[in-house]
Design an enzyme around this catalytic site. Structure first.
Site, short mmCIF file in Angstrom:
data_model
loop_
_atom_site.label_atom_id
_atom_site.label_comp_id
_atom_site.label_asym_id
_atom_site.label_seq_id
_atom_site.Cartn_x
_atom_site.Cartn_y
_atom_site.Cartn_z
N ASP A 1 11.52 -19.85 66.22
CA ASP A 1 11.60 -19.41 67.61
C ASP A 1 10.17 -19.23 68.14
O ASP A 1 9.30 -18.72 67.43
CB ASP A 1 12.38 -18.08 67.70
CG ASP A 1 12.91 -17.83 69.10
OD1 ASP A 1 14.14 -17.82 69.27
OD2 ASP A 1 12.09 -17.64 70.03
N LEU B 1 9.56 -17.29 70.61
CA LEU B 1 9.53 -15.94 71.19
C LEU B 1 8.97 -15.97 72.60
O LEU B 1 7.93 -15.37 72.90
CB LEU B 1 8.76 -14.97 70.28
CG LEU B 1 9.39 -14.73 68.91
CD1 LEU B 1 8.51 -13.83 68.05
CD2 LEU B 1 10.80 -14.15 69.02
N THR C 1 25.66 -26.97 77.13
CA THR C 1 26.37 -26.17 78.14
C THR C 1 27.37 -27.02 78.91
O THR C 1 27.19 -28.24 79.04
CB THR C 1 25.32 -25.58 79.12
OG1 THR C 1 25.99 -25.11 80.27
CG2 THR C 1 24.32 -26.64 79.58
N ASP C 2 28.38 -26.36 79.49
CA ASP C 2 29.33 -27.08 80.37
C ASP C 2 28.68 -27.43 81.70
O ASP C 2 29.25 -28.19 82.48
CB ASP C 2 30.62 -26.27 80.57
CG ASP C 2 30.40 -24.93 81.27
OD1 ASP C 2 29.25 -24.53 81.50
OD2 ASP C 2 31.43 -24.28 81.60
N GLU C 3 27.48 -26.87 81.97
CA GLU C 3 26.84 -27.12 83.26
C GLU C 3 26.40 -28.59 83.40
O GLU C 3 26.13 -29.05 84.50
CB GLU C 3 25.65 -26.17 83.48
CG GLU C 3 26.12 -24.72 83.47
CD GLU C 3 25.11 -23.73 84.00
OE1 GLU C 3 24.27 -24.11 84.84
OE2 GLU C 3 25.14 -22.57 83.56
N TYR D 1 17.83 -26.93 85.18
CA TYR D 1 18.30 -26.49 83.85
C TYR D 1 19.36 -27.45 83.31
O TYR D 1 19.21 -28.00 82.21
CB TYR D 1 18.88 -25.08 83.93
CG TYR D 1 19.73 -24.71 82.73
CD1 TYR D 1 19.18 -24.63 81.44
CD2 TYR D 1 21.11 -24.46 82.87
CE1 TYR D 1 19.98 -24.31 80.34
CE2 TYR D 1 21.90 -24.13 81.76
CZ TYR D 1 21.33 -24.06 80.51
OH TYR D 1 22.10 -23.76 79.41
N LYS E 1 19.27 -30.09 80.10
CA LYS E 1 20.21 -30.03 78.98
C LYS E 1 20.96 -31.37 78.85
O LYS E 1 21.20 -31.84 77.74
CB LYS E 1 21.21 -28.89 79.16
CG LYS E 1 20.64 -27.50 79.02
CD LYS E 1 20.09 -27.19 77.64
CE LYS E 1 21.15 -27.08 76.57
NZ LYS E 1 20.58 -26.62 75.27
N ASN F 1 30.12 -20.12 80.08
CA ASN F 1 29.27 -18.93 80.15
C ASN F 1 29.60 -17.92 79.06
O ASN F 1 30.76 -17.57 78.89
CB ASN F 1 29.48 -18.21 81.49
CG ASN F 1 28.71 -18.86 82.60
OD1 ASN F 1 28.64 -20.08 82.69
ND2 ASN F 1 28.14 -18.05 83.48
N ARG G 1 22.24 -19.15 95.66
CA ARG G 1 21.30 -20.00 94.90
C ARG G 1 21.44 -21.43 95.42
O ARG G 1 22.56 -21.90 95.63
CB ARG G 1 21.75 -19.89 93.44
CG ARG G 1 21.16 -20.84 92.49
CD ARG G 1 21.97 -20.80 91.19
NE ARG G 1 21.60 -19.72 90.32
CZ ARG G 1 22.30 -19.37 89.23
NH1 ARG G 1 23.42 -20.00 88.92
NH2 ARG G 1 21.89 -18.40 88.45
N1 NAD Z 1 24.02 -18.32 77.67
C1 NAD Z 1 25.05 -19.09 77.95
O1 NAD Z 1 26.00 -18.66 78.63
C2 NAD Z 1 25.11 -20.50 77.40
C3 NAD Z 1 26.30 -21.22 77.54
C4 NAD Z 1 26.38 -22.51 76.98
C5 NAD Z 1 25.31 -23.04 76.30
N2 NAD Z 1 24.16 -22.32 76.18
C6 NAD Z 1 23.07 -22.94 75.41
O2 NAD Z 1 22.93 -22.18 74.22
C7 NAD Z 1 21.56 -22.13 73.81
C8 NAD Z 1 21.12 -20.69 73.65
O3 NAD Z 1 21.31 -20.01 74.90
P1 NAD Z 1 20.91 -18.48 75.07
O4 NAD Z 1 21.68 -17.95 76.22
O5 NAD Z 1 20.96 -17.82 73.75
O6 NAD Z 1 19.38 -18.64 75.50
P2 NAD Z 1 18.20 -17.56 75.47
O7 NAD Z 1 17.33 -17.91 76.63
O8 NAD Z 1 18.74 -16.19 75.34
O9 NAD Z 1 17.44 -17.89 74.10
C9 NAD Z 1 16.66 -19.03 73.91
C10 NAD Z 1 15.79 -18.82 72.68
O10 NAD Z 1 15.02 -20.02 72.49
C11 NAD Z 1 13.67 -19.63 72.27
N3 NAD Z 1 12.79 -20.73 72.74
C12 NAD Z 1 12.57 -21.11 74.03
N4 NAD Z 1 11.69 -22.14 74.05
C13 NAD Z 1 11.38 -22.42 72.76
C14 NAD Z 1 10.54 -23.38 72.13
N5 NAD Z 1 9.82 -24.27 72.85
N6 NAD Z 1 10.47 -23.40 70.77
C15 NAD Z 1 11.18 -22.52 70.03
N7 NAD Z 1 11.97 -21.56 70.57
C16 NAD Z 1 12.07 -21.52 71.92
C17 NAD Z 1 13.47 -18.34 73.05
O11 NAD Z 1 12.37 -17.58 72.56
C18 NAD Z 1 14.81 -17.66 72.82
O12 NAD Z 1 14.80 -16.89 71.62
C19 NAD Z 1 20.77 -22.88 74.88
O13 NAD Z 1 20.52 -24.19 74.41
C20 NAD Z 1 21.71 -22.92 76.08
O14 NAD Z 1 21.49 -24.08 76.85
C21 NAD Z 1 24.04 -21.07 76.71
#
Ligand code: NAD
Length: 355
Positions: free
Chosen positions: A33, A35, A134-136, A160, A164, A189, A294
């Protein structure tokens, strides 16, 4: 026993996946990560002492660092969650989304391919690269009877979702062109513990507790299909370990709700759980404030999750009502987690990190 490399494991969903693997299986985890603001090591505190857990502070855009991680840990599986994930941030500054979500995924695919191509035939066949999306990517739905299936054409609306979508295409191309054993999941979501307070549900909980306005975009009638994050983590582990190579699985919670109703649900739970309100607040709902919509805001998302149910036997355990109650209770019981996010001190945690 597998060794699973989880990218983005300090984020909201990634940390739920890591907690699931450490607490519910005998597999090992290596988290990588960068971070960013969204990464929080406190979300991994409950598993950080496990001998089956390791953390490396690595940016997925850094190919040399990725190669070193593969050589050191020799994983059997990659679960790729690292991403820039917040739509509003992608509208204000798309560059980081292109860099991490597209270029980073490319670098990770190449580092994985480099590692995988040297494996013996048995390990090569058993290896998995699971891309979490994501479903987006499907854009939005207007008819109330429509659902996204695994064959719905891509039509992303925001920087975004477009980034993806680009990463999903790269992953499928690495299977078709190089034979890398990949799988893709597209999920609706999520909500639940350790969700960064810029997102709708935690923002609503924390603003309500502070007596601040509860912002709702436009008319609040946008519909999302909500899934409790621990149900998502279970689904992801199921796909990574039993899914068929080359397949896509949609994951959803059968919980379509209008944004305004989600906010009202939080308010109703707080009325019950925290009846003593901040000064001047009569009802939490009175704090709801409609704000300018938005740009490009999608109207409705809804997932048809019948394939993963039929083929892999996964169904969500939480209903919207049980999941929301657990979520509100988690924020009430874990004030130090979100206080450190709000005051910025969570980023100091990384000074003490392993690796
Ligand atoms: N949150 C949702 O509702 C949702 C729904 C469907 C899919 N997703 C997908 O699931 C995944 C995780 O989503 P989330 O909500 O946990 O996201 P988040 O933003 O909470 O976490 C993302 C993590 O990735 C790390 N990160 C970012 N850029 C990085 C890089 N260049 N190298 C290494 N680490 C990096 C960040 O530090 C963070 O810990 C994403 O790919 C997102 O597209 C999210």
């Amino acid at each position: 026993m597998k060794k699973i490399l989880v990218t983005g494991g300090a984020g909201f969903i990634g940390s739920a996946v890591v907690r699931h693997i450490i607490n519910e299986t005998s597999d090992s985890v290596v988290v990588i990560d960068k971070l960013t603001y969204a990464g929080n090591l406190a979300s991994l505190a409950s598993v950080a002492q496990s001998e089956r857990f390791a953390f490396e502070h690595v940016d997925i855009c850094d190919r040399a660092a990725l190669d070193a991680v593969f050589a050191q840990y020799q994983p059997d599986c990659v679960m790729h969650l690292a991403a820039e994930s917040h739509v509003d941030r992608s509208i204000d500054g798309p560059a980081a989304f292109i860099e991490t979500n597209i270029v980073g995924t490319y670098q990770l695919l190449e580092a994985t391919r480099n590692w995988w191509s040297e494996l013996d035939a048995g390990k090569k066949a058993a290896f998995r690269f699971h891309h979490i999306s994501t479903d987006e990517v499907y854009g939005d739905l207007h008819g109330s009877d429509d659902f996204f299936t695994e064959t719905t054409p891509y039509a992303p609306s925001s920087p975004y979702s477009a980034s993806k979508a680009g990463s999903d295409h790269l992953v499928r191309a690495w299977l078709r062109t190089y034979g890398l054993p990949t799988l893709v999941t597209n999920c609706s979501n999520n909500y639940g513990p350790c969700h960064f307070p810029e997102k709708l549900i935690p923002l609503t909980i924390l603003n309500a507790l502070a007596g601040k306005p509860l912002p709702v975009y436009g008319n609040g009638l946008q519909v999302r299909d909500w899934l409790y994050v621990e149900d998502h983590a279970r689904a992801l582990y199921r796909v990574a370990t039993t899914g068929a190579v080359g397949e896509t699985y949609n994951i959803g919670g059968h919980n379509e709700r209008k944004n305004i109703d989600v906010v009202r649900t939080v308010c109703a739970l707080l009325e019950e759980l925290v009846p003593h309100k901040p000064e001047g607040v009569e009802r939490y709902e009175d704090l709801i404030t409609f704000v300018t919509d938005r740009p490009g805001h999608d109207v409705r998302y809804a997932i048809d999750a019948s394939k993963i149910e039929r083929e892999l036997g996964w169904t969500p355990e939480e209903t919207f009502e049980t999941g929301m109650r657990k979520t509100v209770q988690w924020y009430l019981e874990n004030q130090s987690w979100w206080q450190q996010v709000l005051d910025g001190s969570y980023q100091g945690e990384r000074l003490g990190l392993k690796g």
